[in-house]
Scaffold this motif. Structure first.
Motif, PDB file in Angstrom:
ATOM      1  N   GLY A 124       0.348  -1.011  -0.053  1.00 12.44           N
ATOM      2  CA  GLY A 124       0.415  -0.139   0.201  1.00 12.44           C
ATOM      3  C   GLY A 124       0.586   1.303   0.197  1.00 12.44           C
ATOM      4  O   GLY A 124       0.618   2.523  -0.186  1.00 12.44           O
ATOM      5  N   HIS A 125       2.052   1.480   0.547  1.00 12.45           N
ATOM      6  CA  HIS A 125       3.205   2.398   0.469  1.00 12.45           C
ATOM      7  C   HIS A 125       3.891   1.726   0.614  1.00 12.45           C
ATOM      8  O   HIS A 125       5.389   1.266   1.550  1.00 12.45           O
ATOM      9  N   VAL A 126       5.247   2.517  -0.704  1.00  9.88           N
ATOM     10  CA  VAL A 126       6.110   1.407  -0.794  1.00  9.88           C
ATOM     11  C   VAL A 126       7.195   3.259  -1.278  1.00  9.88           C
ATOM     12  O   VAL A 126       6.792   3.704  -1.466  1.00  9.88           O
ATOM     13  N   ARG A 127       9.072   3.205  -1.161  1.00 13.81           N
ATOM     14  CA  ARG A 127       9.429   4.141  -1.332  1.00 13.81           C
ATOM     15  C   ARG A 127      10.392   2.889  -2.377  1.00 13.81           C
ATOM     16  O   ARG A 127      11.104   1.713  -2.238  1.00 13.81           O
ATOM     17  N   ILE A 128      10.939   3.333  -3.685  1.00 10.85           N
ATOM     18  CA  ILE A 128      11.412   2.599  -4.934  1.00 10.85           C
ATOM     19  C   ILE A 128      12.641   3.402  -5.374  1.00 10.85           C
ATOM     20  O   ILE A 128      12.091   4.628  -5.690  1.00 10.85           O
ATOM     21  N   ARG A 129      13.656   3.116  -4.867  1.00  8.28           N
ATOM     22  CA  ARG A 129      14.508   3.756  -6.087  1.00  8.28           C
ATOM     23  C   ARG A 129      15.083   3.346  -7.316  1.00  8.28           C
ATOM     24  O   ARG A 129      15.487   1.918  -7.248  1.00  8.28           O
ATOM     25  N   GLY A 130      15.285   3.791  -8.452  1.00  4.51           N
ATOM     26  CA  GLY A 130      15.792   3.292  -9.735  1.00  4.51           C
ATOM     27  C   GLY A 130      15.932   4.881 -10.467  1.00  4.51           C
ATOM     28  O   GLY A 130      15.472   6.117 -10.379  1.00  4.51           O
ATOM     29  N   GLU A 131      16.121   4.921 -11.192  1.00  7.66           N
ATOM     30  CA  GLU A 131      16.842   5.225 -12.913  1.00  7.66           C
ATOM     31  C   GLU A 131      15.740   5.623 -13.615  1.00  7.66           C
ATOM     32  O   GLU A 131      14.029   4.640 -14.059  1.00  7.66           O
ATOM     33  N   VAL A 132      15.081   6.674 -13.997  1.00  2.00           N
ATOM     34  CA  VAL A 132      13.674   7.030 -14.535  1.00  2.00           C
ATOM     35  C   VAL A 132      14.596   6.981 -16.218  1.00  2.00           C
ATOM     36  O   VAL A 132      15.346   7.346 -16.603  1.00  2.00           O
ATOM     37  N   SER A 133      13.493   5.992 -16.992  1.00  2.00           N
ATOM     38  CA  SER A 133      13.361   5.837 -18.333  1.00  2.00           C
ATOM     39  C   SER A 133      12.247   5.884 -19.382  1.00  2.00           C
ATOM     40  O   SER A 133      11.295   5.830 -18.793  1.00  2.00           O
ATOM     41  N   GLY A 134      11.821   6.911 -20.393  1.00  2.00           N
ATOM     42  CA  GLY A 134      11.360   6.313 -21.295  1.00  2.00           C
ATOM     43  C   GLY A 134      10.326   7.715 -21.005  1.00  2.00           C
ATOM     44  O   GLY A 134       9.568   7.865 -21.306  1.00  2.00           O
ATOM     45  N   TYR A 135      11.048   8.966 -19.625  1.00  2.00           N
ATOM     46  CA  TYR A 135      10.422   9.741 -19.718  1.00  2.00           C
ATOM     47  C   TYR A 135      10.565  10.574 -20.971  1.00  2.00           C
ATOM     48  O   TYR A 135      11.038  10.928 -21.274  1.00  2.00           O
ATOM     49  N   ARG A 136       8.943  11.253 -21.079  1.00  2.00           N
ATOM     50  CA  ARG A 136       8.618  12.431 -22.148  1.00  2.00           C
ATOM     51  C   ARG A 136       8.078  13.517 -22.017  1.00  2.00           C
ATOM     52  O   ARG A 136       7.550  14.271 -22.703  1.00  2.00           O
ATOM     53  N   GLY A 137       8.009  14.005 -21.073  1.00  2.00           N
ATOM     54  CA  GLY A 137       7.129  14.387 -20.201  1.00  2.00           C
ATOM     55  C   GLY A 137       5.990  14.181 -20.069  1.00  2.00           C
ATOM     56  O   GLY A 137       5.288  13.873 -20.068  1.00  2.00           O
ATOM     57  N   PRO A 138       5.257  15.354 -19.034  1.00  2.00           N
ATOM     58  CA  PRO A 138       3.441  15.279 -19.709  1.00  2.00           C
ATOM     59  C   PRO A 138       2.655  14.817 -20.319  1.00  2.00           C
ATOM     60  O   PRO A 138       2.965  15.498 -21.669  1.00  2.00           O
ATOM     61  N   HIS A 139       1.756  13.726 -20.394  1.00  2.00           N
ATOM     62  CA  HIS A 139       1.096  13.751 -21.297  1.00  2.00           C
ATOM     63  C   HIS A 139      -0.464  15.017 -21.281  1.00  2.00           C
ATOM     64  O   HIS A 139      -0.186  15.507 -21.076  1.00  2.00           O
ATOM     65  N   SER A 140      -0.619  14.802 -22.870  1.00  2.00           N
ATOM     66  CA  SER A 140      -1.570  15.608 -22.798  1.00  2.00           C
ATOM     67  C   SER A 140      -2.311  15.833 -22.027  1.00  2.00           C
ATOM     68  O   SER A 140      -3.705  16.653 -21.443  1.00  2.00           O
ATOM     69  N   SER A 141      -2.855  15.025 -21.428  1.00  2.00           N
ATOM     70  CA  SER A 141      -4.161  14.986 -20.401  1.00  2.00           C
ATOM     71  C   SER A 141      -3.550  14.761 -18.909  1.00  2.00           C
ATOM     72  O   SER A 141      -4.667  15.887 -18.196  1.00  2.00           O
TER      73      SER A 141
END
Length: 539
Positions: free
Chosen positions: A34-51
């Motif tokens: 229900g509540h987690v903290r995840i450490r990792g590298e951001v991949s495939g980010y292209r900015g926010p969607h039109s929504s």
């Protein structure tokens, strides 16, 4: 059917529908994580969607997990995700039953330690430095004695009290405070707005325009001072038309606004000392300069008096200066009477000579000569006028001859024939141009018809489209139960549903073709036997 049912062994394992299994997995994952903290590298980010939502993945060297940030949470993020940045994301795990995947719904994001922050800070610094925002040529000198000082800081902290107290001790001036938050996710935008707001104040208005701006904050960690590394703050400081002092943190703290400011102060108190001089020192220096100036003026006056006295002693007396002019005056007075009598006699002689020439006989002879000359010029002018009238009369006769009816008719007929010839040439030219343009249009139309994808449909091909009308060119784009539209020749359209048991392979990255250029695919080889009229089935 009876033989098949007899051969199938009975089982006591409960049966679940796909929706039931998907729902059970979703509840299990959400209850457990229900509540987690995840450490990792951001991949495939292209900015926010039109929504407004943001979709990307978090990965390490062995695995990856899909991540989503809903629009409401994305607007509250203090740090926006960036491609390749290692972050610590806080949120909850959930599943996506439509594709049998799980994902993390992120609520907050923070860089993974000071190392990531320093890397991000260095990347931003290099980017802004390349743009020339830190160049020394942009920096301006501070005013020696500003009348109004604008301070962008928190109105409730100890920083503003220290600045006001220090300015009051050194040289009291008018201080205007622009209240902002100096820590938190909105601090960068508020500080940039404060700098721009001071620059927007017009001179001579109700609110005095500052001659100097101080951006101040007390010390803190790198995260506490992060708002002053915001790109908007740096650009606002570089674009400020008012000289700006950066006083953020202690002497060992550095932020990006320090590079863009005209002057960097080690502490807020140091910024106040840079802003105004010490009034007592100025008064003492002014008194010293006044005393030195008075002494110099006195000494110069004494020297000029001594020089004037020396010059007076060297000059001759009044009698010596007037001796020669008096002698010349006496000599001129002695010869004045004789010279006056000689001048009167000369004038009388000239008058007598002129009066001898003015006897009546001489004047009458002169008048006769002038009358003869006048008669000669009169005859000459009459003869010239008569010649010009004759020439004008001849020109008038020639013009009258040209204006006779038969002459006008001849000219009109010639003009009409010329106009008819020009009209015929214009019609022939227009016909030739129209024919050439029609041939070019026919050629282009035949080329467009040969390249049209709709002609390909006449040879037995079909276009497969998804629900949004986009053309599907790969079998990997299809999934079981997916509704599609089949477009045949002559614009005949049928709907179908994909009914294959085989799961399609993992979709490869593709770029959807625009609707104006549909893809053409071969007609399917197999059709569903139970498809109703107007609706087909693929695979």
């Amino acid at each position: 059917m009876s033989l098949l049912s007899e051969s199938t062994p009975a089982s006591n394992v409960a049966e679940y529908t796909v929706s039931e299994i998907s729902g059970a997995l979703k509840r299990t994952v959400e209850d457990t994580f229900g509540h987690v903290r995840i450490r990792g590298e951001v991949s495939g980010y292209r900015g926010p969607h039109s929504s407004g939502h943001a979709y990307f993945t978090l990965k390490d060297d062995k695995a990856r997990i899909d991540a989503v940030v809903w629009r409401t949470s994305f607007a509250k993020l203090a740090f926006k995700p960036e491609e390749g940045l290692e972050v610590i994301a806080t949120g909850r795990l959930t599943t996506y039953p439509n594709s049998s995947k799980y994902q993390v719904v992120i609520e907050t994001i923070e860089p993974a330690g000071a190392g990531a922050l320093m890397a991000l800070l260095n990347e931003r610094r290099l980017k802004l430095e390349v743009e020339g925002l830190f160049s020394a040529e942009r920096k301006r000198p501070l005013p020696f004695l500003p009348r109004v000082i604008g301070v962008v800081t928190s109105p409730t902290g100890a920083v503003i009290r220290d600045i006001v107290h220090r300015i009051s001790d050194r040289f009291p001036v008018h201080v205007v405070v622009w209240p902002v938050r100096v820590q938190g996710e909105t601090s960068g935008a508020e500080v940039a707005a404060g700098i721009a707001g001071f620059n927007a104040i017009e001179a001579g208005g109700k609110l005095p325009r500052p001659d100097l701006i101080i951006v101040a904050r007390g010390g803190g960690s790198l995260e506490d001072l992060w708002g002053f590394n915001d790109e908007a703050v740096v650009r606002a400081a570089a674009a400020s038309a008012i000289p700006l002092i950066s006083a953020v943190g202690h002497e060992t703290d550095w932020t990006l606004i320090d590079h863009a400011a005209d002057m960097r102060a080690p502490t807020p108190t140091g910024a106040a000392e840079m802003a105004v001089p010490v009034r007592a020192e100025l008064v003492a220096a002014l008194a010293s300069h006044h005393a030195r100036l008075s002494g110099a003026v006195s000494r110069r006056l004494d020297q000029e008096k001594k020089g004037l006295a020396a010059l007076a002693r060297a000059m001759p007396g009044i009698d010596a200066l007037l001796q020669l002019p008096r002698r010349r005056l006496d000599e001129a007075t002695t010869g004045l009477g004789a010279n006056l009598r000689h001048a009167v006699g000369e004038k009388r002689r000239l008058f007598t000579s002129a009066s001898a020439r003015l006897v009546p006989s001489t004047l009458e002879a002169g008048l006769r000569d002038k009358r003869a000359t006048l008669r000669h010029f009169g005859l000459h002018a009459e003869h010239g006028m008569r010649l010009r009238l004759d020439a004008a009369r001849r020109r008038l006769d020639r013009v009258a001859a040209d204006l006779k009816p038969h002459t006008l008719r001849a000219r009109s007929e010639a003009a009409r024939l010329s106009l008819v010839q020009l009209s015929e040439r214009l019609e022939r030219t227009e016909a030739l141009q129209r024919q050439a343009r029609r041939q070019r249009v026919d050629t282009v139309w035949r080329l467009a018809a040969s390249l049209s994808p709709l002609n390909v449909l006449e040879r037995g091909y079909v276009i497969v489209r998804d629900e949004s009308g986009g053309a599907l060119t790969r079998a990997a784009d299809l999934s079981a139960g997916m509704p599609v539209t089949l477009e045949f020749a002559r614009r005949e359209v049928r709907t179908a549903v994909v009914t294959g048991d085989d799961a399609p392979p993992a979709p490869a990255p593709r770029s959807r073709q625009p609707k104006s250029e549909p893809a053409v695919a071969k007609p399917p080889k197999r059709r569903s036997k139970a498809a109703p009229e107007g609706q087909g089935s693929l695979f």
